[in-house]
Write a protein that holds these residues in place. Structure first.
Motif, PDB file in Angstrom:
ATOM      1  N   GLU A 109      63.669 -14.780 -79.820  1.00 12.38           N
ATOM      2  CA  GLU A 109      63.572 -14.212 -78.474  1.00 12.38           C
ATOM      3  C   GLU A 109      64.888 -14.445 -77.738  1.00 12.38           C
ATOM      4  OE1 GLU A 109      60.650 -12.886 -77.026  1.00 12.38           O
ATOM      5  OE2 GLU A 109      59.481 -13.138 -78.876  1.00 12.38           O
ATOM      6  N   GLN A 110      65.336 -13.431 -76.991  1.00 15.50           N
ATOM      7  CA  GLN A 110      66.553 -13.603 -76.183  1.00 15.50           C
ATOM      8  C   GLN A 110      66.327 -13.069 -74.771  1.00 15.50           C
ATOM      9  OE1 GLN A 110      68.743 -10.888 -75.135  1.00 15.50           O
ATOM     10  NE2 GLN A 110      67.988  -9.179 -76.379  1.00 15.50           N
ATOM     11  N   TYR A 149      69.490  -5.841 -88.959  1.00 12.54           N
ATOM     12  CA  TYR A 149      70.002  -5.776 -87.608  1.00 12.54           C
ATOM     13  C   TYR A 149      69.346  -4.627 -86.860  1.00 12.54           C
ATOM     14  CZ  TYR A 149      73.141  -2.090 -89.392  1.00 12.54           C
ATOM     15  OH  TYR A 149      73.665  -0.963 -89.973  1.00 12.54           O
ATOM     16  N   SER A 150      69.367  -4.772 -85.548  1.00  4.93           N
ATOM     17  CA  SER A 150      68.772  -3.746 -84.686  1.00  4.93           C
ATOM     18  C   SER A 150      69.684  -3.536 -83.488  1.00  4.93           C
ATOM     19  CB  SER A 150      67.389  -4.209 -84.206  1.00  4.93           C
ATOM     20  OG  SER A 150      66.907  -3.380 -83.175  1.00  4.93           O
ATOM     21  N   GLN A 151      70.025  -2.291 -83.212  1.00  2.00           N
ATOM     22  CA  GLN A 151      70.916  -1.992 -82.093  1.00  2.00           C
ATOM     23  C   GLN A 151      70.155  -1.497 -80.879  1.00  2.00           C
ATOM     24  OE1 GLN A 151      73.250   0.576 -84.821  1.00  2.00           O
ATOM     25  NE2 GLN A 151      75.019  -0.453 -83.944  1.00  2.00           N
ATOM     26  N   ILE A 152      68.877  -1.165 -81.081  1.00  2.80           N
ATOM     27  CA  ILE A 152      68.103  -0.607 -79.984  1.00  2.80           C
ATOM     28  C   ILE A 152      66.624  -0.796 -80.301  1.00  2.80           C
ATOM     29  CG2 ILE A 152      67.939   1.715 -80.932  1.00  2.80           C
ATOM     30  CD1 ILE A 152      68.491   2.762 -78.079  1.00  2.80           C
ATOM     31  N   VAL A 153      65.818  -0.796 -79.275  1.00  3.38           N
ATOM     32  CA  VAL A 153      64.370  -0.954 -79.474  1.00  3.38           C
ATOM     33  C   VAL A 153      63.846   0.136 -80.403  1.00  3.38           C
ATOM     34  CG1 VAL A 153      62.140  -0.932 -78.291  1.00  3.38           C
ATOM     35  CG2 VAL A 153      64.076  -2.105 -77.260  1.00  3.38           C
ATOM     36  N   ASN A 154      62.907  -0.250 -81.254  1.00  6.75           N
ATOM     37  CA  ASN A 154      62.237   0.649 -82.206  1.00  6.75           C
ATOM     38  C   ASN A 154      63.160   1.215 -83.273  1.00  6.75           C
ATOM     39  OD1 ASN A 154      59.621   0.395 -81.070  1.00  6.75           O
ATOM     40  ND2 ASN A 154      60.167   1.876 -79.473  1.00  6.75           N
ATOM     41  N   ARG A 165      61.063  -4.303 -83.947  1.00 13.88           N
ATOM     42  CA  ARG A 165      61.772  -4.426 -82.661  1.00 13.88           C
ATOM     43  C   ARG A 165      61.016  -3.590 -81.638  1.00 13.88           C
ATOM     44  NH1 ARG A 165      67.300  -4.708 -80.797  1.00 13.88           N
ATOM     45  NH2 ARG A 165      67.114  -5.815 -78.800  1.00 13.88           N
ATOM     46  N   GLU A 166      59.885  -4.127 -81.231  1.00 12.51           N
ATOM     47  CA  GLU A 166      59.035  -3.429 -80.271  1.00 12.51           C
ATOM     48  C   GLU A 166      59.470  -3.678 -78.828  1.00 12.51           C
ATOM     49  OE1 GLU A 166      55.058  -4.554 -81.150  1.00 12.51           O
ATOM     50  OE2 GLU A 166      55.086  -3.706 -83.166  1.00 12.51           O
ATOM     51  N   LYS A 167      60.155  -4.795 -78.622  1.00 14.40           N
ATOM     52  CA  LYS A 167      60.652  -5.138 -77.294  1.00 14.40           C
ATOM     53  C   LYS A 167      62.123  -5.500 -77.394  1.00 14.40           C
ATOM     54  CE  LYS A 167      57.964  -8.573 -76.527  1.00 14.40           C
ATOM     55  NZ  LYS A 167      57.318  -9.721 -75.836  1.00 14.40           N
ATOM     56  N   LYS A 168      62.860  -5.273 -76.342  1.00 14.93           N
ATOM     57  CA  LYS A 168      64.286  -5.570 -76.349  1.00 14.93           C
ATOM     58  C   LYS A 168      64.538  -7.053 -76.584  1.00 14.93           C
ATOM     59  CE  LYS A 168      68.408  -4.643 -73.601  1.00 14.93           C
ATOM     60  NZ  LYS A 168      68.928  -4.077 -72.324  1.00 14.93           N
ATOM     61  N   GLU A 169      63.632  -7.898 -76.074  1.00 17.64           N
ATOM     62  CA  GLU A 169      63.845  -9.335 -76.106  1.00 17.64           C
ATOM     63  C   GLU A 169      63.492  -9.989 -77.433  1.00 17.64           C
ATOM     64  OE1 GLU A 169      62.964  -7.456 -72.422  1.00 17.64           O
ATOM     65  OE2 GLU A 169      61.541  -7.859 -74.033  1.00 17.64           O
ATOM     66  N   SER A 170      62.774  -9.278 -78.295  1.00 17.47           N
ATOM     67  CA  SER A 170      62.169  -9.918 -79.452  1.00 17.47           C
ATOM     68  C   SER A 170      62.513  -9.210 -80.755  1.00 17.47           C
ATOM     69  CB  SER A 170      60.652  -9.941 -79.254  1.00 17.47           C
ATOM     70  OG  SER A 170      60.014 -10.531 -80.347  1.00 17.47           O
ATOM     71  N   PHE A 171      62.800 -10.015 -81.790  1.00 17.95           N
ATOM     72  CA  PHE A 171      63.156  -9.444 -83.090  1.00 17.95           C
ATOM     73  C   PHE A 171      62.621 -10.372 -84.181  1.00 17.95           C
ATOM     74  CE2 PHE A 171      65.030  -6.579 -85.819  1.00 17.95           C
ATOM     75  CZ  PHE A 171      66.199  -6.985 -86.465  1.00 17.95           C
TER      76      PHE A 171
END
Lengths: 111, 109
Positions: free
Chosen positions: A24-25, A48-53, A68-74
């Protein structure tokens, strides 16, 4: 405080079991990353994920899955298909193409 | 993809000595970072230095992007400087940092 939180710090997995590592960030970063570190080695990119979903495979994605359903969580799931999961896992985040910051890591051990 | 090589792999110093760690990368980069990994495994950001020179106390770093290398200088080393130092370069797609294998520094008193 702003930062990246990984949990748990230590995790034990039985053979054939799936486990999920949390990251979480609260830095409002767009990009998030998962790395794996083996003893005496550098870090290797898992996902890696650059954007939600949206997320992309890194160099060693086999046996792992992410969402990556939320910006804060991966969160990272280590599946039973990962034959050698014992390692130190590090999560990072950044603004696009700028300085990355890391969490404190999760040590995963297969028992 | 981009390759990142660090040298030397190991470095042993007496307290008070100076050292230079080197990072070579195989292609042009938009981003280069230096980290110190502490005994608990956490990566501590030292420098974000795509080009030029920066200083922070006893540490400084220089990146010469046109010649594809970066240097980390540690002056008057202390035992607390011990650990592994990593450099990492952003890949050409701009999607993730690629790490070198690190330099393990041991400083004795």
């Amino acid at each position: 405080d702003g930062g990246i939180t990984q949990s748990p710090k230590y995790l034990f997995r039985k053979e054939g079991q799936n486990v999920t590592l949390s990251c979480e960030q609260n830095l409002n970063h767009d990009a998030m990353y998962w790395y794996r570190q083996d003893p005496g080695q550098g870090l290797r990119l898992i996902y890696y994920s650059q954007i939600v979903n949206d997320f992309q495979k890194g160099d060693i994605a086999e046996g792992y899955s992410v969402s990556r359903e939320k910006k804060e969580s991966f969160p990272l799931t280590v599946t039973s298909a990962q034959k050698n999961p014992t390692a130190f896992y590090l999560c990072a985040s950044s603004w696009w193409n700028t300085e990355a910051f890391f969490g404190q890591g999760t040590r995963l051990t297969v028992v | 993809g981009i390759q990142v090589e660090q040298s030397p792999p190991d470095l042993i110093l007496q307290e008070g000595a100076n050292s230079t760690l080197r990072c070579n990368f195989s292609d042009s980069v938009n981003n280069l970072q230096w980290f110190h990994q502490n005994p608990w495994g956490q990566l501590i950001n030292l420098f974000y230095i795509p080009s030029g020179t920066k200083q922070n106390g006893r540490l400084s770093a220089t990146t010469v992007a046109t010649e594809r290398y970066s240097l980390l200088y540690i002056s008057s080393s202390q035992t607390t400087d011990s650990g592994v130092y990593f450099c990492a370069a952003l890949n050409q797609a701009g999607t993730a940092l690629i790490f070198g294998k690190g330099t393990t520094l041991s400083v004795s008193s």
